[in-house]
Write an enzyme that holds these catalytic residues in place. Sequence first.
Site, PDB file in Angstrom:
ATOM      1  N   LYS A 158      -3.084  11.774  24.361  1.00 29.15           N
ATOM      2  CA  LYS A 158      -2.646  12.773  24.947  1.00 29.15           C
ATOM      3  C   LYS A 158      -4.669  13.653  25.407  1.00 29.15           C
ATOM      4  O   LYS A 158      -4.558  13.630  26.212  1.00 29.15           O
ATOM      5  CB  LYS A 158      -2.660  14.426  22.967  1.00 29.15           C
ATOM      6  CG  LYS A 158      -1.761  13.767  22.013  1.00 29.15           C
ATOM      7  CD  LYS A 158      -1.728  15.175  20.677  1.00 29.15           C
ATOM      8  CE  LYS A 158      -2.962  14.581  20.080  1.00 29.15           C
ATOM      9  NZ  LYS A 158      -2.066  13.311  19.502  1.00 29.15           N
ATOM     10  N   GLU A 184     -11.701  18.140  17.453  1.00 27.19           N
ATOM     11  CA  GLU A 184     -11.670  17.207  17.520  1.00 27.19           C
ATOM     12  C   GLU A 184     -12.831  15.854  17.532  1.00 27.19           C
ATOM     13  O   GLU A 184     -13.830  16.158  17.279  1.00 27.19           O
ATOM     14  CB  GLU A 184     -10.622  16.559  19.342  1.00 27.19           C
ATOM     15  CG  GLU A 184      -9.039  17.366  19.105  1.00 27.19           C
ATOM     16  CD  GLU A 184      -8.454  16.421  17.710  1.00 27.19           C
ATOM     17  OE1 GLU A 184      -8.376  14.578  18.286  1.00 27.19           O
ATOM     18  OE2 GLU A 184      -7.489  17.199  16.907  1.00 27.19           O
ATOM     19  N   ARG A 185     -12.056  14.681  17.960  1.00 20.76           N
ATOM     20  CA  ARG A 185     -13.982  13.798  17.653  1.00 20.76           C
ATOM     21  C   ARG A 185     -14.898  14.244  19.182  1.00 20.76           C
ATOM     22  O   ARG A 185     -14.677  14.745  20.392  1.00 20.76           O
ATOM     23  CB  ARG A 185     -14.019  12.320  17.914  1.00 20.76           C
ATOM     24  CG  ARG A 185     -12.523  11.288  17.205  1.00 20.76           C
ATOM     25  CD  ARG A 185     -12.334  10.821  17.699  1.00 20.76           C
ATOM     26  NE  ARG A 185     -11.414  10.186  18.375  1.00 20.76           N
ATOM     27  CZ  ARG A 185      -9.719  10.364  17.966  1.00 20.76           C
ATOM     28  NH1 ARG A 185      -9.546  10.158  17.232  1.00 20.76           N
ATOM     29  NH2 ARG A 185      -9.558  10.519  18.694  1.00 20.76           N
TER      30      ARG A 185
END
Length: 436
Positions: A158, A184-185
Amino acid sequence: MTKGVIRSIREFVVIVRFDDSSPDIGEILIAENAENSILLVETLLPDGTAICLNVRSEQTIQKGMAVVRTGKGIEIPIGPQTIGRIFDALGQPLDGLPSLMDDPNVKTKNIFKLPSHNSNFTPTKPEILETGIKVIDFLSPFVKGRKIGIIGGAGVGKTVLTMELIYNIAKSGAGLSFFTGIGERIREGHELYETLKERDLLKNTCMFFGQMNENPVQRALVGISSVSLAEYFRDEEGKDILFFADNMYRYVQARNELSTILSQIPSEGGYEPTIFSDVKVLQDRLSSSDKGSITAVQTIYVPADDLSDPAVQMIQHELDSTIVLSREVAEQGIRPAVDLLRTSSSLLSPDIVGERHYVLSVQVQALLQKYESLRGIIAIIGENELSPVDRADYAKARKLIEFFSQKMHVTEDLNGETGQSFTREETLAGVEEIIV
Ligand SMILES: Nc1ncnc2c1ncn2[C@@H]1O[C@H](COP(=O)(O)OP(=O)(O)OP(=O)(O)O)[C@@H](O)[C@H]1O
Ligand SMILES: [Mg+2]
């Protein structure tokens, strides 16, 4: 300004009691501790008690401490100076450059204030934005002002696909791109920043991060802050915005975490009771006005690869197109790992994509459906037992699947393979060559 007193604290939730004038929902209160902690009024009880969120989650606020009303909501900087910058949910810089909040020439905007312009405006003439990615331009075309989802389980690609889209679109110079990292990261956002900086593409980009290292209050706010600045560019500068968010599921998750602390009773599937309105609040603002447009691309994490998850379904309901990425396809080494049959778009109609593209898409879908059922038959009787027509269709479908696989620019450093881009015309011609 009027003062209140902190009555109790439970993780990020702070209960403040006001005796005379109670604050407004969405108002910022400032605690009288060393850090001047910011408390955001989330709910008001009839007796004047305010249920607040400790936005920066400082630990030094205490029971009995006084808090002051500001009469203001969360303000973020707006204006051309914000281009090329990275902000957190509170509009503070994350790129090491000076804060725009301290600059007297920079205006600010309350992130909760809804725009006065006519939003939810649908332009009469649909305009297709080419992404250079064959499978997307063919099966899930980007149409200006519409919403596209990239849906899939953990690690199916994604983020890579989103980065490639931002890269291709920033390169083409069309409009202004927003990237919002939600839960997210941290590394991924910085990699994107470095890539865009290296190739001098920051001049077309604004970024907001509320990544997994941030508390749920900021993860729940960052999307709203980001869309608020996008609305400014749309309505005040008449720009067309491409708004990318990775990952919208993390926004729901952050709201869910807050709800648990607020002790709300979960509803369907274990999600918070207000999940529907929470999703709507953000999605409704990702819209176009008579001044400019917002085209939104959002990734949606699918927990346990289960597409029927209620949060996933609720977000999906808001989209015009969904690109489904699948583990099974990824395992076959096909990139991007698009599930061609599950990917769908309400924009694949003759009046939007034209008669030729539309007819081809129907033929491709029929061929892929047939391929699916033939795969089952082949597993039992073998390919040689198929009729010549079936065998030819099976071969065409295989060629199509291969055709829709393509190398990405953003993974060049990872695998040493040069990225590819195609025009929609090249994609249509390529499909015709295979199926006709
Ligand atoms: N198009 C691609 N080309 C080459 N490699 C890819 C591609 N897409 C994904 N990958 C590989 O798969 C890994 C995981 O991809 P990515 O981080 O985009 O997944 P994700 O769906 O965002 O995962 P998560 O749910 O953890 O956020 C990448 O680090 C990369 O190694
Ligand atoms: Mg990802």
